[in-house]
Design a protein around this motif. Sequence first.
Motif, PDB file in Angstrom:
ATOM      1  N   GLY A   1      -4.011  18.258  61.489  1.00 12.36           N
ATOM      2  CA  GLY A   1      -4.258  16.834  61.560  1.00 12.36           C
ATOM      3  C   GLY A   1      -4.014  16.283  62.967  1.00 12.36           C
ATOM      4  O   GLY A   1      -4.422  15.214  63.198  1.00 12.36           O
ATOM      5  N   LYS A   2      -3.454  17.147  63.953  1.00 10.43           N
ATOM      6  CA  LYS A   2      -3.574  16.413  65.110  1.00 10.43           C
ATOM      7  C   LYS A   2      -4.147  17.601  66.389  1.00 10.43           C
ATOM      8  O   LYS A   2      -4.155  17.073  67.520  1.00 10.43           O
ATOM      9  N   LEU A   3      -5.165  18.215  65.897  1.00 13.55           N
ATOM     10  CA  LEU A   3      -5.935  18.949  66.742  1.00 13.55           C
ATOM     11  C   LEU A   3      -6.932  18.194  67.242  1.00 13.55           C
ATOM     12  O   LEU A   3      -7.310  17.197  66.742  1.00 13.55           O
ATOM     13  N   ILE A   4      -8.018  18.753  68.446  1.00 12.48           N
ATOM     14  CA  ILE A   4      -8.994  18.075  68.849  1.00 12.48           C
ATOM     15  C   ILE A   4     -10.081  19.140  69.417  1.00 12.48           C
ATOM     16  O   ILE A   4      -9.841  20.490  69.024  1.00 12.48           O
ATOM     17  N   ALA A   5     -11.031  18.691  69.654  1.00 11.44           N
ATOM     18  CA  ALA A   5     -12.473  19.498  69.950  1.00 11.44           C
ATOM     19  C   ALA A   5     -12.026  20.845  70.698  1.00 11.44           C
ATOM     20  O   ALA A   5     -12.305  21.962  70.449  1.00 11.44           O
ATOM     21  N   ALA A   6     -11.217  20.675  71.805  1.00 12.50           N
ATOM     22  CA  ALA A   6     -10.990  21.734  72.834  1.00 12.50           C
ATOM     23  C   ALA A   6     -10.156  22.724  72.161  1.00 12.50           C
ATOM     24  O   ALA A   6     -10.155  24.107  72.560  1.00 12.50           O
ATOM     25  N   ASP A   7      -9.343  22.361  71.127  1.00 10.12           N
ATOM     26  CA  ASP A   7      -8.498  23.519  70.403  1.00 10.12           C
ATOM     27  C   ASP A   7      -9.629  24.263  69.844  1.00 10.12           C
ATOM     28  O   ASP A   7      -8.888  25.657  69.419  1.00 10.12           O
ATOM     29  N   TYR A   8     -10.524  24.035  69.370  1.00  8.56           N
ATOM     30  CA  TYR A   8     -11.717  25.103  68.746  1.00  8.56           C
ATOM     31  C   TYR A   8     -12.384  25.934  69.660  1.00  8.56           C
ATOM     32  O   TYR A   8     -12.890  27.137  69.214  1.00  8.56           O
ATOM     33  N   ARG A   9     -12.176  25.899  70.752  1.00  7.34           N
ATOM     34  CA  ARG A   9     -13.158  26.428  71.918  1.00  7.34           C
ATOM     35  C   ARG A   9     -12.794  27.669  71.783  1.00  7.34           C
ATOM     36  O   ARG A   9     -13.894  28.778  71.952  1.00  7.34           O
ATOM     37  N   PRO A  10     -11.666  28.300  72.125  1.00  2.00           N
ATOM     38  CA  PRO A  10     -11.407  29.749  72.195  1.00  2.00           C
ATOM     39  C   PRO A  10     -11.956  30.586  70.871  1.00  2.00           C
ATOM     40  O   PRO A  10     -12.398  31.510  71.128  1.00  2.00           O
ATOM     41  N   ALA A  11     -11.933  29.898  69.647  1.00  2.13           N
ATOM     42  CA  ALA A  11     -12.314  30.878  68.452  1.00  2.13           C
ATOM     43  C   ALA A  11     -13.820  30.594  68.572  1.00  2.13           C
ATOM     44  O   ALA A  11     -14.612  31.565  68.110  1.00  2.13           O
ATOM     45  N   LEU A  12     -14.450  29.378  68.904  1.00  2.00           N
ATOM     46  CA  LEU A  12     -15.995  29.512  68.850  1.00  2.00           C
ATOM     47  C   LEU A  12     -16.521  30.491  69.929  1.00  2.00           C
ATOM     48  O   LEU A  12     -17.434  31.212  69.371  1.00  2.00           O
ATOM     49  N   LEU A  13     -15.923  30.600  71.227  1.00  2.00           N
ATOM     50  CA  LEU A  13     -16.348  31.665  71.903  1.00  2.00           C
ATOM     51  C   LEU A  13     -15.830  32.994  71.488  1.00  2.00           C
ATOM     52  O   LEU A  13     -16.760  34.104  71.846  1.00  2.00           O
ATOM     53  N   THR A  14     -14.883  33.395  70.657  1.00  2.00           N
ATOM     54  CA  THR A  14     -14.764  34.500  70.181  1.00  2.00           C
ATOM     55  C   THR A  14     -15.954  35.050  69.250  1.00  2.00           C
ATOM     56  O   THR A  14     -16.435  36.223  69.318  1.00  2.00           O
ATOM     57  N   MET A  15     -16.245  34.046  68.703  1.00  2.00           N
ATOM     58  CA  MET A  15     -17.574  34.196  67.507  1.00  2.00           C
ATOM     59  C   MET A  15     -19.004  34.633  68.369  1.00  2.00           C
ATOM     60  O   MET A  15     -19.795  35.191  67.888  1.00  2.00           O
ATOM     61  N   VAL A  16     -19.015  34.151  69.392  1.00  6.50           N
ATOM     62  CA  VAL A  16     -20.198  34.619  70.514  1.00  6.50           C
ATOM     63  C   VAL A  16     -20.077  35.892  70.618  1.00  6.50           C
ATOM     64  O   VAL A  16     -21.085  36.840  70.531  1.00  6.50           O
ATOM     65  N   GLY A  17     -19.114  36.525  70.891  1.00  4.49           N
ATOM     66  CA  GLY A  17     -18.930  37.883  71.164  1.00  4.49           C
ATOM     67  C   GLY A  17     -19.054  38.649  70.060  1.00  4.49           C
ATOM     68  O   GLY A  17     -19.776  39.886  69.921  1.00  4.49           O
ATOM     69  N   VAL A  18     -18.595  38.247  68.799  1.00  6.66           N
ATOM     70  CA  VAL A  18     -18.850  38.894  67.596  1.00  6.66           C
ATOM     71  C   VAL A  18     -20.242  39.282  67.171  1.00  6.66           C
ATOM     72  O   VAL A  18     -20.778  39.979  66.768  1.00  6.66           O
ATOM     73  N   LEU A  19     -21.091  37.911  67.423  1.00  7.51           N
ATOM     74  CA  LEU A  19     -22.499  37.828  67.000  1.00  7.51           C
ATOM     75  C   LEU A  19     -23.218  38.925  68.242  1.00  7.51           C
ATOM     76  O   LEU A  19     -24.110  39.446  67.787  1.00  7.51           O
ATOM     77  N   ALA A  20     -22.810  39.262  69.410  1.00  2.84           N
ATOM     78  CA  ALA A  20     -23.360  39.897  70.156  1.00  2.84           C
ATOM     79  C   ALA A  20     -23.249  41.355  69.610  1.00  2.84           C
ATOM     80  O   ALA A  20     -24.215  42.081  69.887  1.00  2.84           O
ATOM     81  N   LEU A  21     -22.132  41.931  69.261  1.00  2.00           N
ATOM     82  CA  LEU A  21     -21.932  43.032  68.736  1.00  2.00           C
ATOM     83  C   LEU A  21     -23.021  43.318  67.375  1.00  2.00           C
ATOM     84  O   LEU A  21     -23.552  44.259  67.407  1.00  2.00           O
ATOM     85  N   GLY A  22     -23.194  42.205  66.612  1.00  2.00           N
ATOM     86  CA  GLY A  22     -24.126  42.280  65.660  1.00  2.00           C
ATOM     87  C   GLY A  22     -25.367  42.472  66.099  1.00  2.00           C
ATOM     88  O   GLY A  22     -26.366  43.265  65.599  1.00  2.00           O
ATOM     89  N   PHE A  23     -25.845  41.720  67.081  1.00  2.89           N
ATOM     90  CA  PHE A  23     -27.182  41.802  67.771  1.00  2.89           C
ATOM     91  C   PHE A  23     -27.431  43.086  68.217  1.00  2.89           C
ATOM     92  O   PHE A  23     -28.546  43.616  67.777  1.00  2.89           O
ATOM     93  N   VAL A  24     -26.534  43.906  68.727  1.00  2.00           N
ATOM     94  CA  VAL A  24     -26.817  45.187  69.233  1.00  2.00           C
ATOM     95  C   VAL A  24     -27.083  46.519  68.184  1.00  2.00           C
ATOM     96  O   VAL A  24     -27.669  47.215  68.261  1.00  2.00           O
ATOM     97  N   SER A  25     -26.175  45.898  67.148  1.00  2.00           N
ATOM     98  CA  SER A  25     -26.265  46.863  66.052  1.00  2.00           C
ATOM     99  C   SER A  25     -27.495  46.821  65.241  1.00  2.00           C
ATOM    100  O   SER A  25     -27.999  47.989  64.755  1.00  2.00           O
ATOM    101  N   ASN A  26     -28.235  45.648  65.224  1.00  2.71           N
ATOM    102  CA  ASN A  26     -29.266  45.498  64.587  1.00  2.71           C
ATOM    103  C   ASN A  26     -30.478  46.155  65.230  1.00  2.71           C
ATOM    104  O   ASN A  26     -31.383  46.678  64.690  1.00  2.71           O
ATOM    105  N   LEU A  27     -30.527  46.204  66.572  1.00  2.75           N
ATOM    106  CA  LEU A  27     -31.544  46.806  67.612  1.00  2.75           C
ATOM    107  C   LEU A  27     -31.493  48.199  67.334  1.00  2.75           C
ATOM    108  O   LEU A  27     -32.531  48.896  67.359  1.00  2.75           O
ATOM    109  N   LEU A  28     -30.475  48.718  66.949  1.00  2.21           N
ATOM    110  CA  LEU A  28     -30.337  50.027  66.833  1.00  2.21           C
ATOM    111  C   LEU A  28     -30.794  50.690  65.367  1.00  2.21           C
ATOM    112  O   LEU A  28     -31.125  52.011  65.268  1.00  2.21           O
ATOM    113  N   ILE A  29     -31.350  50.048  64.483  1.00  4.01           N
ATOM    114  CA  ILE A  29     -31.614  50.223  63.121  1.00  4.01           C
ATOM    115  C   ILE A  29     -32.856  50.907  63.159  1.00  4.01           C
ATOM    116  O   ILE A  29     -33.930  50.244  63.526  1.00  4.01           O
ATOM    117  N   ARG A  30     -33.112  52.006  62.612  1.00  2.30           N
ATOM    118  CA  ARG A  30     -34.647  52.775  62.508  1.00  2.30           C
ATOM    119  C   ARG A  30     -34.604  53.364  61.167  1.00  2.30           C
ATOM    120  O   ARG A  30     -34.042  53.103  60.336  1.00  2.30           O
TER     121      ARG A  30
END
Length: 471
Positions: free
Chosen positions: A412-441
């Motif tokens: 109830g007292k949070l602002i947009a900047a408080d979400y930034r670390p979590a959102l950037l963490t998700m960028v790294g999570v998606l990058a891991l998934g991107f590499v895994s998809n490329l490896l599928i044969r």
Amino acid sequence: MAALSFLDRRHTVAPPGYSRWLIPPAALAIHLCIGQVYATSVYKPSLVSYFKADLTAIGVIFSIAIVMLGLSAAAFGTWVDRVGPRKAMFAAACCWGTGFLVASLGIATKQLWLVYLGYGVIGGIGLGIGYISPVSTLMKWFPDRPGLATGMAIMGFGGGALVASPLSRELLSAFHAPNAAGAFPGSAVAKLFLTLGIAYFVVMMFGVFTVRVPAEGWAPAGFDASKLKAKPLQTTAQVSANNAIRTPQFWMLWVVLLCNVTAGIGILENAAPMIRDFFRSGTSTSVTLVEAAGFVGLLSIFNMAGRFVWSSTSDYLGRKRIYMLYLGVGMVLYALLAFTGSSATALFVLLCALIISFYGGGFATAPAYLRDLFGTYQVGAIHGRLLTAWSTAGVLGPLIVNRILDTRGEPGKLIAADYRPALLTMVGVLALGFVSNLLIRPVSQRWHEKSEHHFLDEPAASPAPAPAPSN
């Protein structure tokens, strides 16, 4: 029991001339109901206030439900394939409805563990069985368009919050007025759970009575299975569920789904408070409770549309390419949301909507991806095992976001900047998934079934093969 014999698979075989287009409404009846799990953010602040708990403790309710979804889908996947969709849908309706009733009792008596047990464990079992029960059936009805089929089946799950969010808001307001912070008393939430439990059971029974399976040997008019060989990663061979989980392709796709879901689930689970926090100025916010609930409904539309549109598109682009879109463009969207999302409400809504459409598309495309890699034999059971990735993501996504937010300040007292670390963490999570998809044969022939009879685990259908109905 003789009274329940109508649930047996032999009583669900479609008669000659039955139109396959009557099956999607049965699937939607199930998925629209269990898709309510995406609307938990509407009453999440009320439960935080009522139980005097933090975001993480209340978020555990959602996490348990998603964990049980994956575990029950994996445990009962082969059973669902064997007994057929009607009996599985009935079991799902019983568990989902009962889960709401037990959770309602837990809220009324202020026993949080009963909410965990009811909505989380019992309801979560209903989620898992209900989620997979129509999927393999629809793929058997639509072997020529598996992406379209899975999109139709899973579209309703993404749209569940579209119904549940405004319905929950209206019911809560009818039961009791909110306080100044927009939270409702526990009695109102308890009545909400009681009402939803009964209503969802009735609607899901419509799906139970209307679902059908195709007769043995049925195929749509003009369908030629040999054409499937012309598309990348598609096979006409068959792989059992036990062998599928021994292949690297299964686990690469498991990581892909894990990453896609972990990234998207943090937004969905915190959608209503997130939009209010992003546009907070000091102690005030320009976004009302009604607008926040409307935002949840809007995300539900894009979640639902993404499941149908992107999954259907995968029939033309291919599953691997469509996942490159989900994960690659998703990284860009999360970065933009972290750094520019609070600059304008329209931009924030657009970024979140696209992210959630990719999230939904990833779910709907996964069964077709499995079908391409492993064939239709026991694809429901394989899908159930894959959904353990969702269980893991159901813990990781909310845990990452809620833990970061709990360290940044009070709800109830949070602002947009408080979400930034979590959102950037998700960028790294998606990058891991991107590499895994490329490896599928393609899956090695050593894992293929030798028998030409691909449904040894299913009882033979009693009617003779029916003539192909019109499309």
